[in-house]
Design a protein around this motif. Structure first.
Motif, PDB file in Angstrom:
ATOM      1  N   GLU A  63     -36.055 -49.882   2.000  1.00 37.49           N
ATOM      2  CA  GLU A  63     -35.150 -50.911   1.505  1.00 37.49           C
ATOM      3  C   GLU A  63     -34.493 -50.502   0.187  1.00 37.49           C
ATOM      4  O   GLU A  63     -33.315 -50.752  -0.040  1.00 37.49           O
ATOM      5  CB  GLU A  63     -35.938 -52.217   1.360  1.00 37.49           C
TER       6      GLU A  63
ATOM      7  N   THR B 201     -31.492 -58.963   1.951  1.00 38.25           N
ATOM      8  CA  THR B 201     -31.957 -57.652   2.400  1.00 38.25           C
ATOM      9  C   THR B 201     -30.752 -56.719   2.537  1.00 38.25           C
ATOM     10  O   THR B 201     -29.611 -57.167   2.496  1.00 38.25           O
ATOM     11  CB  THR B 201     -32.655 -57.774   3.758  1.00 38.25           C
TER      12      THR B 201
ATOM     13  N   ARG C 199     -31.829 -64.407   2.067  1.00 42.64           N
ATOM     14  CA  ARG C 199     -32.682 -63.266   1.695  1.00 42.64           C
ATOM     15  C   ARG C 199     -31.787 -62.052   1.680  1.00 42.64           C
ATOM     16  O   ARG C 199     -31.344 -61.589   2.722  1.00 42.64           O
ATOM     17  CB  ARG C 199     -33.782 -63.078   2.736  1.00 42.64           C
TER      18      ARG C 199
ATOM     19  N   TRP D 228     -37.294 -59.925  10.439  1.00 39.83           N
ATOM     20  CA  TRP D 228     -36.287 -60.727   9.738  1.00 39.83           C
ATOM     21  C   TRP D 228     -36.448 -62.213  10.021  1.00 39.83           C
ATOM     22  O   TRP D 228     -35.663 -63.014   9.532  1.00 39.83           O
ATOM     23  CB  TRP D 228     -34.881 -60.309  10.146  1.00 39.83           C
TER      24      TRP D 228
END
Ligand SMILES: [Cu+2]
Lengths: 184, 628
Positions: B498, B426, B424, B578
């Motif tokens: 983000e 991020t 992922r 997370w």
């Protein structure tokens, strides 16, 4: 009250941990002293110059070796829970610490600081002198805590134990200092 | 009970932040600053009067600094928080709310948050110095309209020393490490919480002194402080030596806590093989500091002694100037591992959770970190190949190049973790990957520095500047940002934005590389470091670098704003945003004052990075047994 409960929760290390981990700052202080002692061979030449205050050096070393007695006495009393007795030994060690600091200062200037040996002697002994100041403050803190709030002294006996351990290190370091700076 | 539900209970009234913020809470910080400055000037003036000299001379400045430091500490709340009770006086006040952020506190979480604030401020001011440097280099000779040579030297000295010792040394270790150290081990606090609290209060006076050093003449030596230039370089050098010694002491108090806490305060079942990777990085940093700081620490004090006490360690008839180089690099080469090993370890903490895969070859990763720690202790001589005998060069060349082997372990662990995982991407994971990319370039160019024939050409050129900015800015600061974003929800209970985090990550990556990649070419073409004036043929590339660096520098306003506004009004974060299995996410976010509530203790029953479907919970909560 919640906040009162919080205090032991927020410093929960057991005595074994507090005493064991104190080895790490002592190790650092030992390595630091070793760096100074080794520097003596870099800057101080291969022999001890004439004019060092040998009498004072021997006197201070004997004093430190004699202080092993009250030091071990304090350790034994702390182990047996005789806090009041241990505090008496701390008073003796405080006198020794003051004498050591005065003695160290009196040896400065025996050899001029601008020479190799004089420079490293003064700086190293000054640094060890700072350790004695630290030791004196530690002893004084434990002494006053023991007199004023014996219960806190008992609950935090690891502090007194660490002060005694530190004194042991001072004995070792001063003896090594004497050997390196007065004999070799 | 094998759930995190047990963490819902916190001890009543100890969640922290019970009392709303009031300006009176800032008083200890203001008082400390006032007392520090007053103490400095009073002591410096008195010393100057006694010695019939002026306060900007080395001795008054030194006495002023020492007294000012002690006065600052006295005002910080250390008296009622520590000293008074240690001497048998009244018990320290229990500070569980906002007020602990503005005064001496034994709470490692408050200390860590203060570290972040300090590091951000130091990064900002040292970054301004970098901008000043790049403005100077916009044209081949800017000394007429911008900084003179003397001021230019002062500027890069301050930039270097502050970026290294006031940012890189404590950004990850302090801001993230001291927060997570107890939580990741299952302890409620560190082994010597007050010493850790003290470590922060040593930072501001040291940084203020270094930043203010031009007021007493600055220093010309860069961050090295090499004699004999140091002794001929303006009184500001005493702030350099005292500042460096103070910052090292601060690092050391942290290092002692890291080692002591890891050795003595692990939760039941937290065997060496289960200690989180991040803590292995901290462990390595702490070990390096305890073992290697002494030689360098004594070096700074001997340098100072030559200036104020009249000894001749490095100058004059009995002086050995090269001995200083040995002492200096004894720690300050390994110091780069104090910066970078926690960053490496941080990748191995973030990437497994982001890819939902266990750390690949975990024990090899630990071996890599410890291997770098050990080999790194023996390589400092590579900083002065031009000054040592031919026989010594191959030894230090070989040792230095050997570092790439354990570094490779860490890289392969990270790559193996990603391999076949469903990453992922991020913002923290993205920043980790960028940091790895940058470190790869920094590490590979380092091999050329270590290689004697190449180094004799490249040393003291912009090649070196490029190399260490890739390793420190390119990997430590990228990783610092990754860590800030990753644990932001843990500390504040909110998520960072983000979009802006990723936007800035790309901005940072692009302008970082546009700034520092050309420096390798500049170095090969003969651009020396530490010069204000250069030959005109280097002008076009320098102009490109400078303009890129302005974008790079201005870009940091984005994360500054992002962190600030996310803290004030960001999206509320779930407890574990997370999906990490690490222990710190098993307590509520934001972390309550007491991380693990009274009455329950954690037992570790499995690895904390087993992300396989249906894997058992690694942590079990058991009631506290009597006598604990
Ligand atoms: Cu190096």
């Amino acid at each position: 009250m919640a906040v009162e409960m919080a205090r032991p929760l927020m410093d929960p290390a057991p005595e074994r941990a507090k005493r064991g981990a104190f080895f790490f700052p002592m190790m650092f202080m030992g390595i630091l002293s070793a760096a100074w002692f080794l520097a003596r061979f870099m800057w101080g030449g291969t022999s001890v110059p004439k004019g060092v205050d040998m009498g004072m050096g021997i006197g201070l070393t004997v004093l430190m070796l004699l202080s092993i007695g009250p030091m071990l006495g304090a350790r034994g009393k702390l182990n047996r829970g005789e806090d009041a007795g241990a505090i008496g030994n701390f008073a003796i060690l405080m006198v020794v610490a003051i004498l050591m600091i005065a003695g160290i200062i009196s040896t400065w200037g025996a050899i001029p600081i601008g020479t190799g040996y004089g420079g490293i002697y003064d700086v190293t002994s000054g640094w060890i002198g700072l350790y004695f100041v630290g030791g004196l403050l530690g002893l004084l803190a434990s002494f006053m805590k023991g007199k004023r709030v014996p219960e806190r002294f008992r609950n935090e006996r690891w502090v007194a134990h660490n002060v005694v351990s530190f004194w042991g290190e001072l004995v070792l370091l001063w003896t090594a200092f004497f050997v390196v700076f007065y004999l070799l | 009970m094998a759930t995190t539900g047990v963490q819902g209970r916190a001890v009543e009234g100890t969640g922290g932040g019970g009392e709303p913020f009031a300006w009176s809470m800032v008083l200890p910080l203001v008082r400390a600053g006032f007392m520090g400055f007053t103490g400095y000037f009073a002591a410096a003036w008195i010393t100057a009067m006694i010695g019939h000299t002026v306060i900007v001379n080395p001795l008054p400045a030194t006495v002023g600094y020492v007294v000012g430091l002690l006065a600052w500490l006295a005002g910080s709340g250390i008296w009622d928080g520590w000293i008074r009770r240690a001497f048998g006086g009244a018990e320290a006040p229990a500070l569980t709310g906002v007020e602990r952020y503005f005064r001496f506190s034994s709470d490692p979480k408050a200390t860590a948050v203060r570290y972040v604030i300090f590091n951000v401020l130091a990064f900002f001011f040292a970054g301004l110095a970098a901008m000043a440097i790049r403005i100077e280099l916009l044209t081949p000779d800017s000394t007429k309209w911008w900084l003179s040579e003397v001021h230019y030297n002062q500027t890069f000295g301050i930039h270097g020393l502050m970026m290294l010792l006031a940012v890189a040394a404590s950004a990850i270790v302090g801001g993230m490490g001291y927060y997570l150290l107890p939580m990741m081990l299952g302890a409620r606090t560190v082994i010597f919480p007050r010493l850790l609290g003290l470590s922060w209060w040593l930072l501001p006076p040291a940084a203020v002194a270094v930043f203010m050093s031009p007021l007493i003449g600055g220093f010309q030596t860069g961050w090295w402080g090499y004699p004999p230039l140091a002794q001929n370089s303006g009184s500001g050098i005493v702030f350099y030596t005292l500042g460096a010694a103070t910052l090292l002491t601060s690092s050391l108090l942290g290092g002692i806590n890291i080692i002591g806490t890891i050795v003595y305060m692990r939760a039941k079942g937290m065997s060496l093989g289960r200690i989180p990777m991040f803590l292995w990085g901290l462990f390595a940093a702490g070990t390096i500091l305890i073992v290697e700081a002494p030689a360098t620490f004594t070096g700074t004090l001997m340098d100072l002694s030559d200036m104020i006490l009249g000894s001749h360690f490095y100058t004059g008839p009995t002086g050995h100037p090269l001995a200083y180089d040995d002492q200096f690099w004894w720690l300050f080469h390994p110091e780069v591992y104090v910066f970078v090993l926690p960053a490496f370890a941080l990748w191995l903490e973030i990437l497994p959770a982001a890819a939902q895969r266990p750390v690949f070859a975990r024990n090899w990763g630990i071996a890599g970190i410890l291997g770098i720690t050990m080999i790194g202790a023996m390589v400092g001589v590579h900083h002065y190949f031009t000054a040592v005998s031919d026989e010594r060069m191959p030894i230090f060349m070989t040792l230095t190049e050997t570092i790439s082997i354990p570094s490779g372990f860490v890289f392969l662990c990270a790559l193996g973790t990603l391999w076949g995982g469903r990453l992922r991407l991020t913002s923290p994971a993205l920043l980790c990957l960028m940091a790895m990319m940058n470190f790869l370039i920094g590490g590979l160019t380092g091999i050329f520095n270590a290689d004697v024939p190449a180094d004799l050409q490249l040393h003291n050129t912009y090649w070196v500047i490029g190399h260490f900015h890739y390793t420190i800015l390119g990997s430590v600061i990228f990783s610092w940002l990754a860590g800030l974003y990753w644990w932001f929800p843990k500390v504040t209970g909110r998520l960072v934005n983000e979009f802006w985090a990723k936007f800035h990550a790309w901005w940072f990556f692009i302008f970082f590389n546009m700034t520092f990649l050309p420096m390798f070419i500049l170095g090969i073409e003969g651009m020396n470091r530490r010069i204000a004036v250069y030959l005109p043929y280097l002008h076009p590339l320098n102009e490109f670098v400078s303009i890129s660096s302005f974008f790079l520098g201005a870009g940091f306003l984005i994360p500054a704003a992002n962190l600030f506004f996310s803290w004030r009004s960001g999206k509320k974060a779930p407890q574990n945003p997370w999906g990490s299995k690490s222990l710190e996410w098993h307590s509520p976010s934001p972390t309550p004052y007491i991380v693990f509530p009274e009455g329950s203790e954690v037992t570790v029953v499995g690895p904390n990075d087993n992300y396989a479907a249906g894997a058992p919970e690694p942590f079990v909560w058991a009631p506290t047994t009597a006598g604990k």
